[in-house]
Scaffold this active site. Structure first.
Site, PDB file in Angstrom:
ATOM      1  N   ALA A  41      -2.099   5.447   2.509  1.00 37.32           N
ATOM      2  CA  ALA A  41      -2.201   6.624   3.404  1.00 37.32           C
ATOM      3  C   ALA A  41      -0.602   6.851   3.639  1.00 37.32           C
ATOM      4  CB  ALA A  41      -3.142   6.391   4.682  1.00 37.32           C
ATOM      5  N   GLU A  90      -7.967   1.720  -2.016  1.00 37.65           N
ATOM      6  CA  GLU A  90      -9.393   2.227  -1.654  1.00 37.65           C
ATOM      7  C   GLU A  90      -9.763   3.284  -2.606  1.00 37.65           C
ATOM      8  OE1 GLU A  90      -7.959   2.566   2.548  1.00 37.65           O
ATOM      9  OE2 GLU A  90      -9.598   1.995   3.211  1.00 37.65           O
ATOM     10  N   GLY A 115      -4.818   2.945   1.049  1.00 38.59           N
ATOM     11  CA  GLY A 115      -5.595   3.931   0.700  1.00 38.59           C
ATOM     12  C   GLY A 115      -5.360   3.978  -0.689  1.00 38.59           C
ATOM     13  N   GLU A 173      -2.955  -2.994   5.908  1.00 37.84           N
ATOM     14  CA  GLU A 173      -3.023  -2.106   7.109  1.00 37.84           C
ATOM     15  C   GLU A 173      -2.788  -3.023   8.195  1.00 37.84           C
ATOM     16  OE1 GLU A 173      -5.094  -1.687   4.507  1.00 37.84           O
ATOM     17  OE2 GLU A 173      -5.647   0.122   4.111  1.00 37.84           O
TER      18      GLU A 173
HETATM   19  N1  COA Z   1       3.683   6.368   3.522  1.00 33.10           N
HETATM   20  C1  COA Z   1       4.696   7.075   3.541  1.00 33.10           C
HETATM   21  N2  COA Z   1       5.593   6.926   2.987  1.00 33.10           N
HETATM   22  C2  COA Z   1       5.611   5.816   2.061  1.00 33.10           C
HETATM   23  C3  COA Z   1       4.526   5.125   1.879  1.00 33.10           C
HETATM   24  C4  COA Z   1       3.614   5.345   2.774  1.00 33.10           C
HETATM   25  N3  COA Z   1       2.213   4.526   2.571  1.00 33.10           N
HETATM   26  N4  COA Z   1       4.966   4.048   0.972  1.00 33.10           N
HETATM   27  C5  COA Z   1       6.018   4.373   0.536  1.00 33.10           C
HETATM   28  N5  COA Z   1       6.741   5.534   1.326  1.00 33.10           N
HETATM   29  C6  COA Z   1       7.974   6.040   1.191  1.00 33.10           C
HETATM   30  C7  COA Z   1       8.954   5.188   1.829  1.00 33.10           C
HETATM   31  O1  COA Z   1       9.060   5.363   3.126  1.00 33.10           O
HETATM   32  C8  COA Z   1      10.226   5.727   0.982  1.00 33.10           C
HETATM   33  O2  COA Z   1      10.672   6.990   1.471  1.00 33.10           O
HETATM   34  P1  COA Z   1      12.123   7.338   1.734  1.00 33.10           P
HETATM   35  O3  COA Z   1      12.733   7.220   0.341  1.00 33.10           O
HETATM   36  O4  COA Z   1      11.913   8.793   2.288  1.00 33.10           O
HETATM   37  O5  COA Z   1      12.393   6.173   2.448  1.00 33.10           O
HETATM   38  C9  COA Z   1       9.743   5.777  -0.317  1.00 33.10           C
HETATM   39  O6  COA Z   1       8.287   6.089  -0.208  1.00 33.10           O
HETATM   40  C10 COA Z   1      10.006   4.796  -1.337  1.00 33.10           C
HETATM   41  O7  COA Z   1       9.443   3.563  -0.751  1.00 33.10           O
HETATM   42  P2  COA Z   1      10.314   2.091  -0.419  1.00 33.10           P
HETATM   43  O8  COA Z   1       9.634   1.338   0.700  1.00 33.10           O
HETATM   44  O9  COA Z   1      11.647   2.572  -0.249  1.00 33.10           O
HETATM   45  O10 COA Z   1      10.254   1.571  -1.644  1.00 33.10           O
HETATM   46  P3  COA Z   1      10.140  -0.152  -1.987  1.00 33.10           P
HETATM   47  O11 COA Z   1      10.129  -0.323  -3.654  1.00 33.10           O
HETATM   48  O12 COA Z   1      11.183  -0.599  -1.389  1.00 33.10           O
HETATM   49  O13 COA Z   1       8.718  -0.698  -1.427  1.00 33.10           O
HETATM   50  C11 COA Z   1       6.396  -0.776  -1.218  1.00 33.10           C
HETATM   51  C12 COA Z   1       7.637  -0.397  -2.097  1.00 33.10           C
HETATM   52  C13 COA Z   1       5.091  -0.277  -1.702  1.00 33.10           C
HETATM   53  C14 COA Z   1       6.300  -2.464  -0.945  1.00 33.10           C
HETATM   54  C15 COA Z   1       6.660  -0.137   0.306  1.00 33.10           C
HETATM   55  O14 COA Z   1       7.023   1.233   0.111  1.00 33.10           O
HETATM   56  C16 COA Z   1       5.463  -0.230   1.454  1.00 33.10           C
HETATM   57  O15 COA Z   1       5.375  -1.220   1.872  1.00 33.10           O
HETATM   58  N6  COA Z   1       4.800   0.838   1.511  1.00 33.10           N
HETATM   59  C17 COA Z   1       3.710   0.771   2.450  1.00 33.10           C
HETATM   60  C18 COA Z   1       2.474   0.057   1.857  1.00 33.10           C
HETATM   61  C19 COA Z   1       1.281   0.174   3.032  1.00 33.10           C
HETATM   62  O16 COA Z   1       1.584  -0.366   4.227  1.00 33.10           O
HETATM   63  N7  COA Z   1       0.255   0.990   2.843  1.00 33.10           N
HETATM   64  C20 COA Z   1      -0.737   1.198   3.574  1.00 33.10           C
HETATM   65  C21 COA Z   1      -0.731   2.295   4.474  1.00 33.10           C
HETATM   66  S1  COA Z   1      -2.162   2.550   5.478  1.00 33.10           S
END
Ligand code: COA
Length: 260
Positions: free
Chosen positions: A66, A114, A111, A134
Site C-alpha cells: 500500500a 495480498e 498489499g 506491515e
Molecule cells: N509506498 C510508497 N512508496 C513506496 C513504497 C510503498 N509501499 N515502496 C516503495 N516506495 C517508493 C520509495 O519511497 C521510493 O520512492 P522515492 O524514489 O520517491 O524515494 C521508490 O518507491 C523506490 O523504493 P526504494 O525504497 O528506494 O527501493 P529499494 O530497492 O531501496 O527498496 C523495498 C525496495 C521494496 C525493500 C522498499 O521500497 C520497501 O521496503 N518498501 C515498502 C515495503 C512495505 O513496507 N510494504 C508494505 C506497506 S503497508
C-alpha cells in the site's frame, strides 16, 4: 478504457493488466484501487476477455505494498474505510468468474502480497520476494493478508511471516504453495501468457463454473460445497459447449467451442 496507473492489453481473449507506477514500485494508492475496481467490473461483462493476468511494471516490483505516504496521514476511521475498500476490490478480483493469474515479477510486499493472494493462480520470477512487512510500520495487513495467507499456508507459518515481517523468496514461496511455478525473469510473462492462452481456448462457462465452485471453499462447509458442485456441474449441461465437447469426443474429432 483510459487509466492513469494501469496498462491494459487484450489479445486473444487474454487481458494483461499491468500496475503501472514503477517509480514507486507500483505501490497501491487510491487511484489504483479505483481503477482496479472499474477494470474488474469491465472484465465481468466483457465478451473480449476470458482470462486475466496481473503483473507490475518495471524490473523490480510486482507491487511493493500500500502507498505508505497515503497511509501516513490517515486517522482510524479513514484507515478502516481504506481497508474495507481495498478488501472489497480484492474480493472482486478473487470473486471474478474468469481466471485471474498473478505474474509476480519482483517485490510482492504488504498489499502486493495480498493482491497476489487474491488471484486464483500465482506464478513468479526467480527474483520475486514476498512478505507482509506491515508490522515494521506498526501495522497489520489490511487488505486480506491476515485471512488469505493463513488459509493458504496454515496459521502458524503465516503468523511467522506476519509477526516477523520477514521476506520470503521465490523458492520458499514455491515450497509453501504460495506460487505454483517459478520462472526465470525473462520467461515469466511468456510462460504465463502461454498458460493463459491455453485456458482461453477452453469453453468459457466451464471455466467460470470451475472458478466459482473452487472459490466456494472460502464460504462453504464440505457438504454444502459438494452440493454446490452438483449444481454447477448440472448447469454445464445447459451449455452448447457441453453438447459440442461430448459430441466431438464421440465423433472422434476436435471440439469447436463457442463460449455458449
Ligand atoms: N509506498 C510508497 N512508496 C513506496 C513504497 C510503498 N509501499 N515502496 C516503495 N516506495 C517508493 C520509495 O519511497 C521510493 O520512492 P522515492 O524514489 O520517491 O524515494 C521508490 O518507491 C523506490 O523504493 P526504494 O525504497 O528506494 O527501493 P529499494 O530497492 O531501496 O527498496 C523495498 C525496495 C521494496 C525493500 C522498499 O521500497 C520497501 O521496503 N518498501 C515498502 C515495503 C512495505 O513496507 N510494504 C508494505 C506497506 S503497508
Amino acid at each position: 478504457m483510459e487509466f492513469t496507473s494501469l496498462l491494459l492489453n487484450i489479445e486473444n481473449s487474454v487481458a494483461t493488466l499491468t500496475i503501472n507506477r514503477p517509480d514507486k514500485l507500483n505501490a497501491l494508492n487510491s487511484v489504483i484501487f479505483s481503477e482496479l475496481d472499474s477494470v474488474f467490473k469491465f472484465f465481468k461483462n466483457s465478451d473480449e476477455v476470458k482470462v486475466i493476468i496481473i503483473t507490475g511494471a518495471g524490473e523490480k516490483a510486482f507491487v511493493a505494498g500500500a502507498d505508505i505516504k497515503e497511509l501516513n496521514t490517515l486517522n482510524a476511521v479513514q484507515a478502516k474505510t481504506l481497508s474495507e475498500n481495498g478488501q472489497r476490490v480484492f474480493d472482486l478480483i478473487e470473486g471474478s468468474e474468469k481466471p485471474v493469474i498473478a505474474a509476480v515479477n519482483g517485490f510482492a510486499l504488504g498489499g502486493g502480497c495480498e493482491l497476489a493472494l487474491a488471484c486464483h493462480i500465482r506464478y513468479c520470477s526467480s527474483n520475486a520476494k514476498f512478505g507482509q512487512p506491515e508490522i515494521n510500520l506498526g501495522l497489520i495487513p489490511g487488505y486480506g493478508g491476515t485471512q488469505r495467507l493463513p488459509r493458504l499456508i496454515n496459521t502458524g507459518r503465516a503468523l511467522e511471516f506476519i509477526l516477523s515481517g520477514d521476506i520470503f523468496d521465490a523458492n520458499e514461496a514455491f515450497r509453501l504453495g504460495v506460487v505454483s511455478r517459478v520462472f526465470e525473469p525473462s520467461e515469466l510473462m511468456t510462460k504465463t501468457k502461454e498458460f493463459a492462452l491455453k485456458l482461453a481456448s477452453k469453453p468459457l462457462h466451464a471455466l467460470r463454473f470451475n472458478v466459482k465452485t473452487a472459490n466456494s471453499i472460502n464460504n462453504l462447509h464440505l457438504t454444502q460445497g459438494l452440493q454446490y458442485e452438483a449444481v454447477t456441474f448440472g448447469m454445464c449441461f445447459e451449455t452448447e459447449d457441453f453438447k459440442e465437447g461430448t459430441t466431438a469426443f464421440l465423433e472422434k474429432r476436435k471440439p469447436v467451442f463457442k463460449d455458449k
